[in-house]
Design a protein around this motif. Structure first.
Motif, PDB file in Angstrom:
ATOM      1  N   ARG A 187       0.794  -1.213   0.000  1.00  0.00           N
ATOM      2  CA  ARG A 187       0.000   0.000   0.000  1.00  0.00           C
ATOM      3  C   ARG A 187       0.836   1.277   0.000  1.00  0.00           C
ATOM      4  O   ARG A 187       0.295   2.363   0.024  1.00  0.00           O
ATOM      5  CB  ARG A 187      -0.943   0.008   1.215  1.00  0.00           C
ATOM      6  CG  ARG A 187      -2.013  -1.049   1.131  1.00  0.00           C
ATOM      7  CD  ARG A 187      -3.121  -0.763   2.116  1.00  0.00           C
ATOM      8  NE  ARG A 187      -2.698  -0.908   3.497  1.00  0.00           N
ATOM      9  CZ  ARG A 187      -2.774  -2.043   4.172  1.00  0.00           C
ATOM     10  NH1 ARG A 187      -3.198  -3.134   3.592  1.00  0.00           N
ATOM     11  NH2 ARG A 187      -2.401  -2.099   5.434  1.00  0.00           N
ATOM     12  N   VAL A 233       2.651   4.389  -1.174  1.00  0.00           N
ATOM     13  CA  VAL A 233       2.447   5.226  -2.347  1.00  0.00           C
ATOM     14  C   VAL A 233       3.800   5.586  -2.941  1.00  0.00           C
ATOM     15  O   VAL A 233       4.642   6.184  -2.280  1.00  0.00           O
ATOM     16  CB  VAL A 233       1.695   6.522  -1.970  1.00  0.00           C
ATOM     17  CG1 VAL A 233       1.499   7.393  -3.201  1.00  0.00           C
ATOM     18  CG2 VAL A 233       0.357   6.175  -1.339  1.00  0.00           C
ATOM     19  N   TYR A 264      -8.174   0.475   3.343  1.00  0.00           N
ATOM     20  CA  TYR A 264      -7.137  -0.483   2.937  1.00  0.00           C
ATOM     21  C   TYR A 264      -5.952   0.246   2.323  1.00  0.00           C
ATOM     22  O   TYR A 264      -4.792  -0.132   2.546  1.00  0.00           O
ATOM     23  CB  TYR A 264      -7.701  -1.486   1.935  1.00  0.00           C
ATOM     24  CG  TYR A 264      -6.634  -2.407   1.390  1.00  0.00           C
ATOM     25  CD1 TYR A 264      -6.043  -3.373   2.203  1.00  0.00           C
ATOM     26  CD2 TYR A 264      -6.203  -2.297   0.073  1.00  0.00           C
ATOM     27  CE1 TYR A 264      -5.041  -4.197   1.715  1.00  0.00           C
ATOM     28  CE2 TYR A 264      -5.212  -3.120  -0.422  1.00  0.00           C
ATOM     29  CZ  TYR A 264      -4.640  -4.070   0.405  1.00  0.00           C
ATOM     30  OH  TYR A 264      -3.639  -4.887  -0.086  1.00  0.00           O
ATOM     31  N   ASN A 265      -6.245   1.291   1.559  1.00  0.00           N
ATOM     32  CA  ASN A 265      -5.176   2.053   0.910  1.00  0.00           C
ATOM     33  C   ASN A 265      -4.610   3.158   1.790  1.00  0.00           C
ATOM     34  O   ASN A 265      -3.801   3.958   1.335  1.00  0.00           O
ATOM     35  CB  ASN A 265      -5.684   2.634  -0.414  1.00  0.00           C
ATOM     36  CG  ASN A 265      -5.824   1.571  -1.481  1.00  0.00           C
ATOM     37  OD1 ASN A 265      -4.834   1.121  -2.043  1.00  0.00           O
ATOM     38  ND2 ASN A 265      -7.054   1.155  -1.754  1.00  0.00           N
ATOM     39  N   ASP A 266      -5.038   3.194   3.061  1.00  0.00           N
ATOM     40  CA  ASP A 266      -4.459   4.106   4.036  1.00  0.00           C
ATOM     41  C   ASP A 266      -4.637   5.564   3.613  1.00  0.00           C
ATOM     42  O   ASP A 266      -3.713   6.389   3.734  1.00  0.00           O
ATOM     43  CB  ASP A 266      -2.974   3.781   4.230  1.00  0.00           C
ATOM     44  CG  ASP A 266      -2.454   4.220   5.590  1.00  0.00           C
ATOM     45  OD1 ASP A 266      -1.231   4.125   5.788  1.00  0.00           O
ATOM     46  OD2 ASP A 266      -3.245   4.661   6.436  1.00  0.00           O
ATOM     47  N   HIS A 326      -8.909   4.023  -8.062  1.00  0.00           N
ATOM     48  CA  HIS A 326      -7.928   2.964  -8.309  1.00  0.00           C
ATOM     49  C   HIS A 326      -7.145   3.230  -9.592  1.00  0.00           C
ATOM     50  O   HIS A 326      -5.917   3.049  -9.630  1.00  0.00           O
ATOM     51  CB  HIS A 326      -8.643   1.610  -8.404  1.00  0.00           C
ATOM     52  CG  HIS A 326      -7.710   0.449  -8.531  1.00  0.00           C
ATOM     53  ND1 HIS A 326      -7.370  -0.107  -9.750  1.00  0.00           N
ATOM     54  CD2 HIS A 326      -7.010  -0.259  -7.597  1.00  0.00           C
ATOM     55  CE1 HIS A 326      -6.535  -1.105  -9.563  1.00  0.00           C
ATOM     56  NE2 HIS A 326      -6.295  -1.212  -8.270  1.00  0.00           N
ATOM     57  N   MET A 361      -4.670   6.025  -8.992  1.00  0.00           N
ATOM     58  CA  MET A 361      -3.578   5.604  -8.122  1.00  0.00           C
ATOM     59  C   MET A 361      -2.664   4.594  -8.799  1.00  0.00           C
ATOM     60  O   MET A 361      -1.477   4.512  -8.492  1.00  0.00           O
ATOM     61  CB  MET A 361      -4.145   5.010  -6.832  1.00  0.00           C
ATOM     62  CG  MET A 361      -4.883   6.008  -5.964  1.00  0.00           C
ATOM     63  SD  MET A 361      -5.820   5.222  -4.624  1.00  0.00           S
ATOM     64  CE  MET A 361      -4.478   4.513  -3.666  1.00  0.00           C
ATOM     65  N   HIS A 362      -3.246   3.833  -9.741  1.00  0.00           N
ATOM     66  CA  HIS A 362      -2.475   2.790 -10.426  1.00  0.00           C
ATOM     67  C   HIS A 362      -2.716   2.888 -11.930  1.00  0.00           C
ATOM     68  O   HIS A 362      -3.354   2.015 -12.523  1.00  0.00           O
ATOM     69  CB  HIS A 362      -2.875   1.410  -9.909  1.00  0.00           C
ATOM     70  CG  HIS A 362      -2.833   1.274  -8.420  1.00  0.00           C
ATOM     71  ND1 HIS A 362      -1.653   1.095  -7.723  1.00  0.00           N
ATOM     72  CD2 HIS A 362      -3.819   1.310  -7.492  1.00  0.00           C
ATOM     73  CE1 HIS A 362      -1.918   1.009  -6.428  1.00  0.00           C
ATOM     74  NE2 HIS A 362      -3.212   1.144  -6.268  1.00  0.00           N
TER      75      HIS A 362
END
Length: 317
Positions: A78, A80, A110-112, A157, A160-161
């Motif tokens: 997780r 970054v 979950y991704n903080d 998502h 982020m990815h």
């Protein structure tokens, strides 16, 4: 009288925020037919966790022999990376007990990702009068409005990815199963009897955004209304035995793991987060307790709880 008239719409509002709202939301295309959801192994027989419409005073997390998996790999997964998209200001407009809101929260936790919460009054919805979209969840991301839980998660998502590529068919299938099947099983279970309906509304009226008068009226009128509404939902979705349907759904999910810790393997993926998100609100209700006691889902659920990193604060409007 105005309050009473508004409360007459409460059951419709709550039903819309749970299973009935699905028909109006965008879905991922699912390559499988409904037969792909057939049960292959049936057992008939979270800060503070959210629980669908019930008081959580004194509730404790259940345990399992695999509850304490190391989270080192998860933390690393997780992290970054430099140059990645990092949202700076997130505000989630929600109902505390809404399964779709909890899907979004599971993704964020979950991704903080820190976020703020605005609890919406389900009767007058004054907190979202600024928006043309009158359902929850609504997520403001650096001032940008995002709506629909699946769309919100997909957009975040992807940002982020950006190099993650197309979602695999297995994950797509089970995310669709959550929205098209699992959520439909929940309302008939949590409002199964007058006692369980009151248990459920004890939560929403205690932790929801209600005035004192609304709280008193909503607990009993809402519980009575949803008890009868749940019978219609049960018939609509061809459910004959609500508990059996819940147990079968839990067992179907465990079978989908195929012995893996998570659908994603050693780490949760978007499928895991979707299932966990919609089940988390009911975990400490009678229905959720029965589910854990009568199916194999408990250890997976405990592992998922250990992956969450809640970082949110309430903001009043």
């Amino acid at each position: 009288m105005a309050t009473v008239r508004k409360l007459s719409r409460l059951a419709t509002t709550i039903r819309t925020s749970s299973s009935a709202s699905i028909s109006s939301t965008r879905r991922h295309p699912i390559p499988q037919t409904p037969s792909s959801y057939t049960i292959t192994n049936t057992n008939p027989a979270s800060h503070t966790r959210t629980h669908w419409f019930s008081s959580i005073s004194g509730a404790q997390s259940f345990t399992g022999r695999n509850a304490l998996y190391s989270t080192a790999a998860a933390s690393e997964a997780r992290e970054v990376h430099e140059g990645s998209y990092v949202p700076k200001d997130l505000v989630l407009y929600q109902y505390q007990a809404c399964p779709f809101c909890n899907k979004v929260k599971a993704f964020l936790e979950y991704n903080d990702i820190p976020y703020k919460i605005v609890e919406v009054n389900p009767i007058n919805k004054k907190e979202i009068k600024w928006s043309d979209y009158k359902k929850v969840p609504i997520l403001k991301v650096d001032g940008e409005q995002m709506v629909d839980s699946t769309d919100i998660i997909d957009k975040l998502h992807q940002r982020m990815h950006p190099d993650s590529g197309t979602e695999d068919d297995e994950t797509k299938k089970w995310r669709g199963w959550v929205d098209n099947h699992l959520v439909h099983v929940l309302s008939p279970n949590i409002y199964r009897s007058p006692t369980e309906a009151l248990e459920s509304f004890d939560y929403i009226t205690t932790h929801g955004n209600f005035s004192f008068t609304e709280r008193l009226l909503a607990k009993y009128s809402g519980a009575a209304a949803m008890y009868f509404v749940s019978k219609k939902l049960k018939k609509r979705h061809n459910i004959t035995d609500e508990r059996k349907a819940l147990y079968e759904a839990a067992e179907t999910w465990v079978d989908a793991l195929k012995g893996r810790q998570y659908l994603g393997g050693s780490e949760p993926n978007l499928g895991d987060l979707a299932v966990f998100g919609v089940l988390r609100p009911i975990r400490y209700l009678t229905a959720g307790k029965d589910m854990v006691e009568n199916t194999r889902i408990g250890e997976w659920f405990t592992r998922m709880e250990s992956q969450m990193k809640p970082q949110h604060e309430a903001t009043l409007q």
